[in-house]
Design a protein around this motif. Sequence first.
Motif, PDB file in Angstrom:
ATOM      1  N   PHE A 150       0.806  -1.243   0.000  1.00  0.00           N
ATOM      2  CA  PHE A 150       0.000   0.000   0.000  1.00  0.00           C
ATOM      3  C   PHE A 150       0.834   1.285   0.000  1.00  0.00           C
ATOM      4  CE2 PHE A 150      -2.048  -2.943   3.274  1.00  0.00           C
ATOM      5  CZ  PHE A 150      -2.614  -3.760   2.313  1.00  0.00           C
ATOM      6  N   ASN A 151       1.859   1.370   0.900  1.00  0.00           N
ATOM      7  CA  ASN A 151       2.729   2.554   0.965  1.00  0.00           C
ATOM      8  C   ASN A 151       1.966   3.873   1.128  1.00  0.00           C
ATOM      9  OD1 ASN A 151       4.595   0.583   0.411  1.00  0.00           O
ATOM     10  ND2 ASN A 151       5.715   1.727  -1.122  1.00  0.00           N
ATOM     11  N   LEU A 152       0.902   3.864   1.921  1.00  0.00           N
ATOM     12  CA  LEU A 152       0.198   5.119   2.226  1.00  0.00           C
ATOM     13  C   LEU A 152       0.932   5.838   3.362  1.00  0.00           C
ATOM     14  CD1 LEU A 152      -3.504   3.819   2.251  1.00  0.00           C
ATOM     15  CD2 LEU A 152      -2.361   5.046   0.397  1.00  0.00           C
ATOM     16  N   PHE A 153       0.805   7.168   3.400  1.00  0.00           N
ATOM     17  CA  PHE A 153       1.401   7.928   4.511  1.00  0.00           C
ATOM     18  C   PHE A 153       0.478   7.800   5.716  1.00  0.00           C
ATOM     19  CE2 PHE A 153       2.905  10.208   0.668  1.00  0.00           C
ATOM     20  CZ  PHE A 153       4.273   9.998   0.831  1.00  0.00           C
ATOM     21  N   ALA A 154       0.981   7.165   6.771  1.00  0.00           N
ATOM     22  CA  ALA A 154       0.146   6.868   7.942  1.00  0.00           C
ATOM     23  C   ALA A 154      -0.311   8.132   8.664  1.00  0.00           C
ATOM     24  CB  ALA A 154       0.924   5.969   8.902  1.00  0.00           C
ATOM     25  N   ASN A 155       0.492   9.205   8.572  1.00  0.00           N
ATOM     26  CA  ASN A 155       0.183  10.435   9.325  1.00  0.00           C
ATOM     27  C   ASN A 155      -0.675  11.412   8.525  1.00  0.00           C
ATOM     28  OD1 ASN A 155       2.171  10.964   7.471  1.00  0.00           O
ATOM     29  ND2 ASN A 155       3.245  12.455   8.742  1.00  0.00           N
ATOM     30  N   LYS A 156      -1.158  10.974   7.365  1.00  0.00           N
ATOM     31  CA  LYS A 156      -2.012  11.855   6.552  1.00  0.00           C
ATOM     32  C   LYS A 156      -3.354  11.190   6.307  1.00  0.00           C
ATOM     33  CE  LYS A 156       1.725  14.216   4.080  1.00  0.00           C
ATOM     34  NZ  LYS A 156       1.658  15.348   4.988  1.00  0.00           N
ATOM     35  N   THR A 157      -4.401  12.006   6.198  1.00  0.00           N
ATOM     36  CA  THR A 157      -5.728  11.448   5.917  1.00  0.00           C
ATOM     37  C   THR A 157      -5.743  10.865   4.504  1.00  0.00           C
ATOM     38  OG1 THR A 157      -6.568  13.500   4.961  1.00  0.00           O
ATOM     39  CG2 THR A 157      -6.870  13.202   7.348  1.00  0.00           C
ATOM     40  N   VAL A 158      -6.793  10.112   4.227  1.00  0.00           N
ATOM     41  CA  VAL A 158      -6.975   9.551   2.884  1.00  0.00           C
ATOM     42  C   VAL A 158      -6.955  10.674   1.841  1.00  0.00           C
ATOM     43  CG1 VAL A 158      -8.756   8.513   1.403  1.00  0.00           C
ATOM     44  CG2 VAL A 158      -8.147   7.434   3.588  1.00  0.00           C
ATOM     45  N   MET A 159      -7.703  11.748   2.114  1.00  0.00           N
ATOM     46  CA  MET A 159      -7.755  12.882   1.181  1.00  0.00           C
ATOM     47  C   MET A 159      -6.359  13.461   0.941  1.00  0.00           C
ATOM     48  SD  MET A 159      -9.382  14.849  -0.833  1.00  0.00           S
ATOM     49  CE  MET A 159     -11.145  14.731  -0.621  1.00  0.00           C
ATOM     50  N   PRO A 206      -5.143   6.091   7.398  1.00  0.00           N
ATOM     51  CA  PRO A 206      -5.008   4.715   6.910  1.00  0.00           C
ATOM     52  C   PRO A 206      -5.181   3.639   7.984  1.00  0.00           C
ATOM     53  CG  PRO A 206      -3.385   6.095   5.838  1.00  0.00           C
ATOM     54  CD  PRO A 206      -4.070   6.968   6.859  1.00  0.00           C
ATOM     55  N   ALA A 207      -4.795   3.941   9.218  1.00  0.00           N
ATOM     56  CA  ALA A 207      -4.908   2.932  10.285  1.00  0.00           C
ATOM     57  C   ALA A 207      -6.351   2.456  10.485  1.00  0.00           C
ATOM     58  CB  ALA A 207      -4.361   3.494  11.596  1.00  0.00           C
ATOM     59  N   ALA A 208      -7.314   3.302  10.096  1.00  0.00           N
ATOM     60  CA  ALA A 208      -8.729   2.954  10.299  1.00  0.00           C
ATOM     61  C   ALA A 208      -9.300   2.148   9.123  1.00  0.00           C
ATOM     62  CB  ALA A 208      -9.544   4.233  10.492  1.00  0.00           C
ATOM     63  N   LEU A 209      -8.469   1.825   8.138  1.00  0.00           N
ATOM     64  CA  LEU A 209      -8.954   1.135   6.944  1.00  0.00           C
ATOM     65  C   LEU A 209      -8.562  -0.341   6.955  1.00  0.00           C
ATOM     66  CD1 LEU A 209      -7.759   3.754   4.266  1.00  0.00           C
ATOM     67  CD2 LEU A 209     -10.077   3.525   5.170  1.00  0.00           C
ATOM     68  N   SER A 210      -9.375  -1.153   6.268  1.00  0.00           N
ATOM     69  CA  SER A 210      -8.998  -2.565   6.061  1.00  0.00           C
ATOM     70  C   SER A 210      -7.930  -2.619   4.969  1.00  0.00           C
ATOM     71  CB  SER A 210     -10.218  -3.365   5.598  1.00  0.00           C
ATOM     72  OG  SER A 210     -10.553  -2.989   4.257  1.00  0.00           O
TER      73      SER A 210
END
Length: 240
Positions: A86-95, A134-138
């Motif tokens: 995934f490599n999403l930034f954990a400290n940023k919202t989805v938006m 991202p932590a709140a997502l499956s």
Amino acid sequence: MISVKNLCKKFNDLEVLKGVSTEIDKGEKVAIIGPSGSGKSTFLRCLNLLEEPTSGEIWFEGQLITDPKVDITKIREHMGMVFQSFNLFANKTVMDNITLAPVKLGLMDQEQAKETALKLLKRVNLAEKADVYPAALSGGQKQRIAIIRSLAMAPKVMLFDEPTSALDPEMVGEVLDVIKDLAEDGMTMVIVTHEMGFAREVATRVMFMDEGIIMEENTPDKLFGDPQSRRLQDFLSKVL
């Protein structure tokens, strides 16, 4: 769109790619299958120079991108990449994850980027997740966000590196549906995958890699239905 000529990649003494050559046309959906350690992911990561080839040439839309003078950052704007993890930034919202790159690179202002992000979120049925982290997502949701984060850049080609291998089995379908949807829209894509049914259904061409070479490539019907090499027959007997 992409032309690969005699691509070689070594990690110290280990030769992972041994002179791979292929062409990928606009609108093609190329699935790459093969056993672990066959060079599939390394090949994919060489296409946008996340891995530096040891030798050989890669051309993208007529430009030699393995030339050291080329600004690879500019080229990568046109090549979306989706990873296993995934490599999403954990400290940023989805938006913020989706709008960051288009705004930073000056492709859109904040307003336009938000509008694009919302459209894309609706497309993957996650508009209500715009303000969560991202932590709140499956896992399946994270991967769908990772895909549309790439799409926000309006890429010309999408590279997928085993996009479902880190997911629980019941989440695989929701991610493959998004990729299928993209394929139907005509997106050029190269996808390394273990999902044989998906490769058969969505790809226009399937490459079988083993021991650092493309051992066989064909339409899905021919490759799965009438494998030519002993090695591919053996591989398919284990995975189908």
